[in-house]
Design an enzyme around this catalytic site. Sequence first.
Site, mmCIF file in Angstrom:
data_model
loop_
_atom_site.group_PDB
_atom_site.id
_atom_site.type_symbol
_atom_site.label_atom_id
_atom_site.label_comp_id
_atom_site.label_asym_id
_atom_site.label_seq_id
_atom_site.Cartn_x
_atom_site.Cartn_y
_atom_site.Cartn_z
ATOM 1 N N HIS A 48 33.516 0.288 -14.561
ATOM 2 C CA HIS A 48 33.397 1.646 -15.071
ATOM 3 C C HIS A 48 34.639 2.029 -15.873
ATOM 4 O O HIS A 48 35.719 2.178 -15.315
ATOM 5 C CB HIS A 48 33.220 2.603 -13.879
ATOM 6 C CG HIS A 48 32.942 4.009 -14.251
ATOM 7 N ND1 HIS A 48 33.706 5.059 -13.791
ATOM 8 C CD2 HIS A 48 31.962 4.557 -15.009
ATOM 9 C CE1 HIS A 48 33.214 6.194 -14.250
ATOM 10 N NE2 HIS A 48 32.153 5.913 -14.987
ATOM 11 N N HIS B 60 35.825 9.177 -22.724
ATOM 12 C CA HIS B 60 34.812 9.854 -21.907
ATOM 13 C C HIS B 60 34.673 11.334 -22.232
ATOM 14 O O HIS B 60 33.568 11.834 -22.455
ATOM 15 C CB HIS B 60 35.142 9.698 -20.421
ATOM 16 C CG HIS B 60 34.180 10.423 -19.528
ATOM 17 N ND1 HIS B 60 34.382 11.716 -19.108
ATOM 18 C CD2 HIS B 60 32.993 10.032 -18.999
ATOM 19 C CE1 HIS B 60 33.364 12.100 -18.354
ATOM 20 N NE2 HIS B 60 32.498 11.107 -18.271
#
Length: 283
Positions: free
Chosen positions: A40, A82
């Site tokens: 991730h 992100h």
Amino acid sequence: MTNPHPYFAPGGNPDGTGGGPEHAVPGDQDTARAPLAMAHRGFSLDGLENSMAAFRAAVDLGFRHLETDVHTTADGVLVLFHDKTLDRVTQERGRIADLPAAAVARARIGGTEPIPLFEELIAAFPDVRLNIDVKDWNSVDALASAIERHALHDRVLVASFSDRRRRAVLRQLSRPAAGSAGTVSNAVFVLLGPVLPATLMGFVARRALQGVQALQVPVRYGAVTVVTPGFVRRAHRHGLQVHVWTVNEPAEMHRLLDLGVDGIVTDRADLLKTVLTERGTWA
């Protein structure tokens, strides 16, 4: 459960070669059925998420599936990040969509690491597959163009919380790339799956999940437990993989793998590798 798209091969090259039992440690079971291990935003215990240092650390551990996010600058440059703003993890401020690439290039993740360009990552790791979360509408055309330009169709899975954004990327491609369901499609499957007859659910799934090969979901969403034995069985019945995010505890990794999930997304790539090695399914 098998999936025909090359993205889902458990190890080695995007064409599906390089994985399988020859990569298992002695005595292990066939890793051709190994779950996907997805790092991730790369792997960094120092919070350097979505940096080349984090991606390199995951690849050095042996990971061949990286999860990342894309935004696009005001002048059309696709970057791996992100948040919509630089504020949380860099010393700079501002919305990426409002800034030119030169301004974004001055930002440093954790004060040390530059924000990578999408082009940097695919060039640095040509055998790695990417789970790409499309974070904004500005990135739809930019990502589709990059996939086409570099022929990444077998190397990418296009994801987004927005089903419309994911579909908008996939519609522009000259051949299919893998996709995962957005929030609405996942909710349809979670809420209607247990109550609709199998044949009717099959019809609904085909309509709601067209172009989707994976359901990428958390274990729970609020008070609703998403990943249950029934959920996994239904997904497999309809030819869908189940990938669970973001799982960082070994005991929970073991529990989910015992349920039969097809992939785990984790911040703790080191721990997931240990768990899969213990189970004989590290590809």
